[in-house]
Write an enzyme that holds these catalytic residues in place. Structure first.
Site, PDB file in Angstrom:
ATOM      1  N   TYR A 116      39.298  46.055  35.833  1.00 52.99           N
ATOM      2  CA  TYR A 116      39.623  45.791  34.426  1.00 52.99           C
ATOM      3  C   TYR A 116      38.492  46.320  33.545  1.00 52.99           C
ATOM      4  O   TYR A 116      37.365  46.541  34.016  1.00 52.99           O
ATOM      5  CB  TYR A 116      39.872  44.305  34.170  1.00 52.99           C
ATOM      6  CG  TYR A 116      38.692  43.387  34.401  1.00 52.99           C
ATOM      7  CD1 TYR A 116      37.710  43.216  33.423  1.00 52.99           C
ATOM      8  CD2 TYR A 116      38.559  42.676  35.597  1.00 52.99           C
ATOM      9  CE1 TYR A 116      36.640  42.366  33.619  1.00 52.99           C
ATOM     10  CE2 TYR A 116      37.488  41.817  35.797  1.00 52.99           C
ATOM     11  CZ  TYR A 116      36.517  41.666  34.812  1.00 52.99           C
ATOM     12  OH  TYR A 116      35.454  40.832  35.013  1.00 52.99           O
TER      13      TYR A 116
ATOM     14  N   VAL B  56      34.349  24.470  30.022  1.00 48.55           N
ATOM     15  CA  VAL B  56      35.248  23.361  30.326  1.00 48.55           C
ATOM     16  C   VAL B  56      34.659  22.049  29.813  1.00 48.55           C
ATOM     17  O   VAL B  56      35.340  21.253  29.164  1.00 48.55           O
ATOM     18  CB  VAL B  56      35.539  23.279  31.834  1.00 48.55           C
ATOM     19  CG1 VAL B  56      36.450  22.095  32.141  1.00 48.55           C
ATOM     20  CG2 VAL B  56      36.179  24.569  32.318  1.00 48.55           C
TER      21      VAL B  56
ATOM     22  N   GLU C 222      70.136  13.480  59.667  1.00 48.49           N
ATOM     23  CA  GLU C 222      68.738  13.778  59.906  1.00 48.49           C
ATOM     24  C   GLU C 222      68.297  12.862  61.040  1.00 48.49           C
ATOM     25  O   GLU C 222      68.460  11.640  60.957  1.00 48.49           O
ATOM     26  CB  GLU C 222      67.890  13.539  58.654  1.00 48.49           C
ATOM     27  CG  GLU C 222      68.205  14.501  57.523  1.00 48.49           C
ATOM     28  CD  GLU C 222      67.393  14.241  56.263  1.00 48.49           C
ATOM     29  OE1 GLU C 222      66.603  13.251  56.252  1.00 48.49           O
ATOM     30  OE2 GLU C 222      67.529  15.000  55.298  1.00 48.49           O
TER      31      GLU C 222
ATOM     32  N   ASP D 233      61.386  13.184  43.342  1.00 49.74           N
ATOM     33  CA  ASP D 233      62.600  12.515  43.808  1.00 49.74           C
ATOM     34  C   ASP D 233      62.405  12.160  45.275  1.00 49.74           C
ATOM     35  O   ASP D 233      61.751  12.881  46.027  1.00 49.74           O
ATOM     36  CB  ASP D 233      63.860  13.353  43.575  1.00 49.74           C
ATOM     37  CG  ASP D 233      63.842  14.692  44.291  1.00 49.74           C
ATOM     38  OD1 ASP D 233      62.756  15.155  44.710  1.00 49.74           O
ATOM     39  OD2 ASP D 233      64.913  15.306  44.421  1.00 49.74           O
TER      40      ASP D 233
ATOM     41  N   VAL E   8      38.081  26.391  37.001  1.00 49.35           N
ATOM     42  CA  VAL E   8      38.767  26.735  35.752  1.00 49.35           C
ATOM     43  C   VAL E   8      38.070  27.938  35.122  1.00 49.35           C
ATOM     44  O   VAL E   8      36.858  27.906  34.892  1.00 49.35           O
ATOM     45  CB  VAL E   8      38.745  25.544  34.773  1.00 49.35           C
ATOM     46  CG1 VAL E   8      39.502  25.906  33.494  1.00 49.35           C
ATOM     47  CG2 VAL E   8      39.334  24.297  35.414  1.00 49.35           C
TER      48      VAL E   8
ATOM     49  N   THR F 269      30.196  30.490  32.629  1.00 47.81           N
ATOM     50  CA  THR F 269      30.533  30.712  31.218  1.00 47.81           C
ATOM     51  C   THR F 269      29.555  31.671  30.563  1.00 47.81           C
ATOM     52  O   THR F 269      29.944  32.483  29.705  1.00 47.81           O
ATOM     53  CB  THR F 269      30.525  29.373  30.461  1.00 47.81           C
ATOM     54  OG1 THR F 269      31.480  28.491  31.053  1.00 47.81           O
ATOM     55  CG2 THR F 269      30.862  29.565  28.996  1.00 47.81           C
TER      56      THR F 269
ATOM     57  N   HIS G 148      28.069  34.268  31.599  1.00 48.79           N
ATOM     58  CA  HIS G 148      28.221  35.705  31.860  1.00 48.79           C
ATOM     59  C   HIS G 148      29.671  36.166  31.839  1.00 48.79           C
ATOM     60  O   HIS G 148      29.945  37.356  32.000  1.00 48.79           O
ATOM     61  CB  HIS G 148      27.597  36.086  33.209  1.00 48.79           C
ATOM     62  CG  HIS G 148      28.310  35.529  34.407  1.00 48.79           C
ATOM     63  ND1 HIS G 148      29.578  35.908  34.779  1.00 48.79           N
ATOM     64  CD2 HIS G 148      27.923  34.618  35.331  1.00 48.79           C
ATOM     65  CE1 HIS G 148      29.938  35.266  35.872  1.00 48.79           C
ATOM     66  NE2 HIS G 148      28.953  34.458  36.228  1.00 48.79           N
TER      67      HIS G 148
ATOM     68  N   GLY H 228      61.266   9.541  52.141  1.00 50.47           N
ATOM     69  CA  GLY H 228      61.203  10.992  52.175  1.00 50.47           C
ATOM     70  C   GLY H 228      60.665  11.485  50.841  1.00 50.47           C
ATOM     71  O   GLY H 228      61.315  11.312  49.809  1.00 50.47           O
TER      72      GLY H 228
ATOM     73  N   HIS I 114      31.427  38.304  41.870  1.00 47.63           N
ATOM     74  CA  HIS I 114      32.376  39.289  41.334  1.00 47.63           C
ATOM     75  C   HIS I 114      31.588  40.306  40.525  1.00 47.63           C
ATOM     76  O   HIS I 114      30.762  39.941  39.685  1.00 47.63           O
ATOM     77  CB  HIS I 114      33.400  38.544  40.474  1.00 47.63           C
ATOM     78  CG  HIS I 114      34.129  39.387  39.486  1.00 47.63           C
ATOM     79  ND1 HIS I 114      34.904  40.452  39.838  1.00 47.63           N
ATOM     80  CD2 HIS I 114      34.221  39.296  38.127  1.00 47.63           C
ATOM     81  CE1 HIS I 114      35.446  40.987  38.763  1.00 47.63           C
ATOM     82  NE2 HIS I 114      35.034  40.315  37.703  1.00 47.63           N
TER      83      HIS I 114
END
Length: 821
Positions: free
Chosen positions: A263, A19, A645, A548, A360, A50, A52, A562, A229
């Site tokens: 995997y 990264v 409301e 919005d 990431v 990164t 490994h 809101g 992992h």
């Protein structure tokens, strides 16, 4: 700050993993030369995740954003070379199914790939075995093949990008351990290391699983959990002898056996096996040894064979050739997991100039770096990244206990079949409205959002569903759904219903400059008398829809807003002047939506004020009382029916509910949930930000141009909208109705225009069965030429073509007679 001034800022990136290297390359490519990358380990392989990472890149995800990150990563790494070797090996990806549930999910994944523009194909077991000859085709039902996926050579990509960035003026300093982040007046000023202090205008934490430690130095919470992992390599296999070039290592597709959380990839004549099948193994980043003290590298922990035993058995069952082999080496590698499985990227508001690019994986690395670089240099990413924003998390979701529990669950769920509505199982309940006890008494079925328990339907309404005919659903669309929703929708249309709107974000904006501030930040005209409510938009500088809002002017200097999430609060706080105060009032307040043709009959006897249409018009607000309870009443309706409301403080919420419930019995009042709510809002054509529209869309494309008042004066994003309008939109959010009244889709499915073969023309954003109109309603992004009422399209749902037609909107009550009576 001008573009020239920005380019001369001093940027310090903490971490030279994939990264950090990608970000240095992206920034220097944009002309920023004052970039320093600090790394505690040796370069180019400093010992973080990164160093490994097995490098598997499967691009397709339910998240459009993650898919776009991965697509860019593949494109970029494919164009990079080191010593004549490409940084990406496009061997393809193959996901196989050994259960009916997974086989169905692969059909769904094929649809997601088509929606996001990724080439993929569903294959028979025999064809899977041709691509991966070591597979036992008798064990599988089929597979999904993505030929352009493959292996990222992460360390080579780091080298290539380091060399490019260095040539443009960046510097990479190894063996520099960060010990502090200096600040002044709420802004970063320097990074302190064991080998000196580096002045900085911008600091980016790209430290991987050490991110929480770097964040703590700046006083910034980084919500990620490091977890180990397992990854193992077999002994050489005779079946692979001579198959692969040692330089490229692999020629067959990456293989996923997700039914067993496994995997596989080739390592020349060996097979690498990664497992998520074991217990979560949290890692304290402060306890990870330094590079020189680690047996292998800091991120590589000793392999725990007992945790891998079952995974080895499952692997031998799928790949019989492994029966004569063994695990020759293995390790437990440390990776980062967040509570929702998404990255954390963006600038801290509390410590200006301190940026995060954390959690990431290699798969998304270059895409994330591009987005962050755009954000820093241009003020906004070119793609929607709200799913990755640090402020998407509510305060209740940032405790160490929550991060630990949810991070571990994210690990467990990496390969699970996850339904779009599937809630987390724990910690629950976390946030509840004052009505929670009453809702449980009514048999509420709760799902979760932003930590809130949100009723989706109520078992108490089951008798009302008897006799209502609704289409029979397949197993997928029947999950987290009940035919009771049809009864609740009907009761809302015919009588009156109470909806718990408490989880919606509420902000209070006050102060002498409140009006001018909100006028400058939003698109619609807010200079109205107190008592007015306005639907308006937040835009970014490029005219993209950030959110919005509904803005109620409750006094000369007091507004209730809101909003959609904490991201809106963050945006407003970043721009607020000193004479404006913004407070999140959501936790201390609550809201009941009272909607339906009998809403006035229910409410009017309870209040001393006139609630007639003439005295209390649509999009108006006032302070009043409901029985003994002081409320702020707003005449709004997100379901297309008459109603209000009603807001009050949390301590009075239960009394408000009970007052309405008791008075409503003579009118047949019910409590209704989010499932009916979503159906009703789609029939009315109301958009949901984050689903139907994002920063990637302007108001005219999204069909909310009516909320833009170009003549009101300047506002953020106005300049970008000059010359745009409904007629200039090249794509539109279109309303679709499915031709078959029994057909169902759920969202994110690809849409194809009839007569146009090949690539999907667009994708579904929101969908629900419209109980009033008697068929499924779907909103989808389509080219403007196709978004014309009457256009025939089809939606691909689990591999089946579902015919649909573009319809004029809104489908229900286009004249607004029901709301304005």
């Amino acid at each position: 700050m001008t573009g020239t001034e920005k380019r001369h800022q001093r940027v310090v990136i903490v971490g030279a993993g994939i990264v950090g290297c990608s970000l240095a390359d992206e920034l220097t490519q944009r002309g920023w030369t004052g970039v320093t990358v600090l790394e505690q380990g040796p370069l180019p392989a400093p010992g973080g995740s990164t160093s490994h990472a097995p490098g598997l890149v499967f691009r397709t995800s339910p998240s459009k954003t993650l898919t776009e990150f991965a697509v860019y990563t593949v494109e970029k790494f494919s164009a990079l070379e080191v010593d004549g070797l490409s940084c990406f090996n496009p061997v393809g990806g193959l996901e196989i199914a050994t259960s009916e549930e997974r086989w169905a999910d692969l059909h769904r994944k094929a649809g997601l790939a088509a929606s996001w523009g990724v080439t993929g194909e569903l294959l028979s077991p025999a064809r899977c075995a041709e691509l991966w000859p070591l597979l036992d085709p008798e064990k599988i039902l089929g597979g999904f093949h993505t030929p352009d996926d493959g292996l990222a050579r992460a360390l080579l990509a780091c080298r290539a990008q380091m060399e490019r960035a260095t040539a443009r003026g960046a510097r990479f300093l190894e063996r520099h351990t960060v010990t502090g982040i200096e600040q002044e007046d709420g802004r970063v000023t320097a990074v302190v290391t064991d080998r000196g202090t580096f002045p900085a205008d911008i600091v980016v934490s790209a430290a991987g699983f050490w991110g929480p430690l770097i964040g703590a130095m700046a006083g910034v919470n980084v919500p990620l959990l490091p977890l180990a992992h397992q990854y193992a390599k077999t002994a050489p296999l005779p079946e692979l002898a001579g198959v692969n070039d040692p330089r490229t290592e692999a020629s067959r597709p990456l293989l996923r056996f997700q039914d067993r959380d496994l995997y596989y990839r080739e390592h020349t004549d060996r097979i690498g096996i990664g497992s998520y099948a074991h217990r979560p193994m949290p890692v304290d980043p402060a306890a990870v040894p330094a590079y020189d003290d680690a047996p292998v590298m800091p991120s590589s922990l000793p392999f725990t064979e007992e945790d891998f035993a079952l995974s080895w058995e499952d692997s031998v069952g799928l790949i019989p050739a492994l029966g004569g082999s063994r695990v020759e080496e293995g390790f437990n590698g440390v990776f980062s997991f967040t509570p929702d499985g998404m990255p954390v990227i963006g600038e801290s508001r509390e410590v200006r100039g301190f940026w995060l690019a954390e959690a990431v994986w290699v798969t998304h690395s270059a895409g994330v770096a591009k987005a962050v670089a755009e954000w820093m240099t241009d003020g906004r990413p070119s793609m929607d990244v709200h799913e990755c924003d640090p402020y998407r998390f509510e305060d209740a979701q940032t405790s160490p206990a929550y991060i630990a529990e949810r991070g571990a669950q994210s690990f467990t769920e990496v390969y699970d079949v996850i339904h779009p509505l599937q809630p987390m199982e724990r910690p629950r309940p976390l946030r509840v409205s004052p009505f929670y006890g009453r809702q449980r008494e009514l048999g509420a079925y709760f799902l979760e959002g932003a930590g809130w328990e949100r009723p989706h339907w109520y078992e108490a309404n089951a008798p009302l569903a008897e006799g209502i005919e609704v289409p029979e659903r397949d197993a997928w669309s029947a999950r987290y759904w009940s035919p009771i929703a049809a009864a609740e929708a009907r009761a809302t249309r015919e009588r009156v219903a109470l909806y718990d709107m408490t989880p919606l974000k509420r902000l209070e904006v006050t102060g002498p400059g409140a009006l001018d501030f909100l006028q400058r930040m939003t698109t619609n005209q807010l200079a109205k008398k107190p008592g007015a409510v306005t639907y308006t938009l937040l835009l970014d500088e490029a005219g993209g829809v950030r959110s919005d809002l509904t803005v109620a002017r409750l006094g000369e200097r007091r507004f209730q807003v809101g909003a959609n999430s904490g991201i809106d609060l963050d945006w407003l706080l970043r721009h607020a002047p000193d004479d404006v105060h913004i407070a999140d009032i959501t936790p201390g307040t609550c809201c009941v939506g009272v909607w339906g043709p009998l809403a006035r009959e229910l409410v009017q006897p309870l209040t001393p004020d006139d609630f007639s249409h003439q005295a209390f018009g649509y999009f108006k607000a006032r302070r009043t009382y409901i029985g003994h309870v002081p409320v702020t009443a707003m005449r709004l309706s997100y379901v297309g029916e008459l109603g209000w409301e009603l807001y009050t403080s949390a301590d009075l919420g239960l009394r408000l509910w009970d007052t309405l419930w008791e008075a409503g019995q003579r009118h047949g009042v019910i409590a209704a949930g989010r499932s009916a709510f979503n159906s009703l809002r789609l029939e009315k054509g109301y958009r949901a930000w984050g689903h139907d529209m994002t920063t990637e869309h302007d108001p005219y494309e999204a069909g909310v141009g009516f909320a833009v008042r170009m003549n009101k004066g300047d506002f953020l994003g106005r300049a970008a909208l000059e010359g745009r309008g409904e007629e200039t939109a090249r794509r539109r959010l279109a309303c679709l109705t499915l031709d078959d009244p029994a057909a169902i889709v759920l969202g994110k499915e690809p849409v194809y225009v009839e007569g146009e073969a090949g690539v999907a023309a667009g994708y579904v954003t929101s969908a629900a069965y419209g109980y009033t109109i008697g068929r499924t309603v779907a909103y989808a992004w389509l080219p403007a030429a196709a978004a014309v009422p009457g256009t025939s399209v089809h939606i691909e749902y689990f591999g089946e073509k579902v015919p649909a037609t573009v319809a004029a909107e809104p489908l229900f009550d286009p004249g607004m007679e029901r709301i304005r009576r």
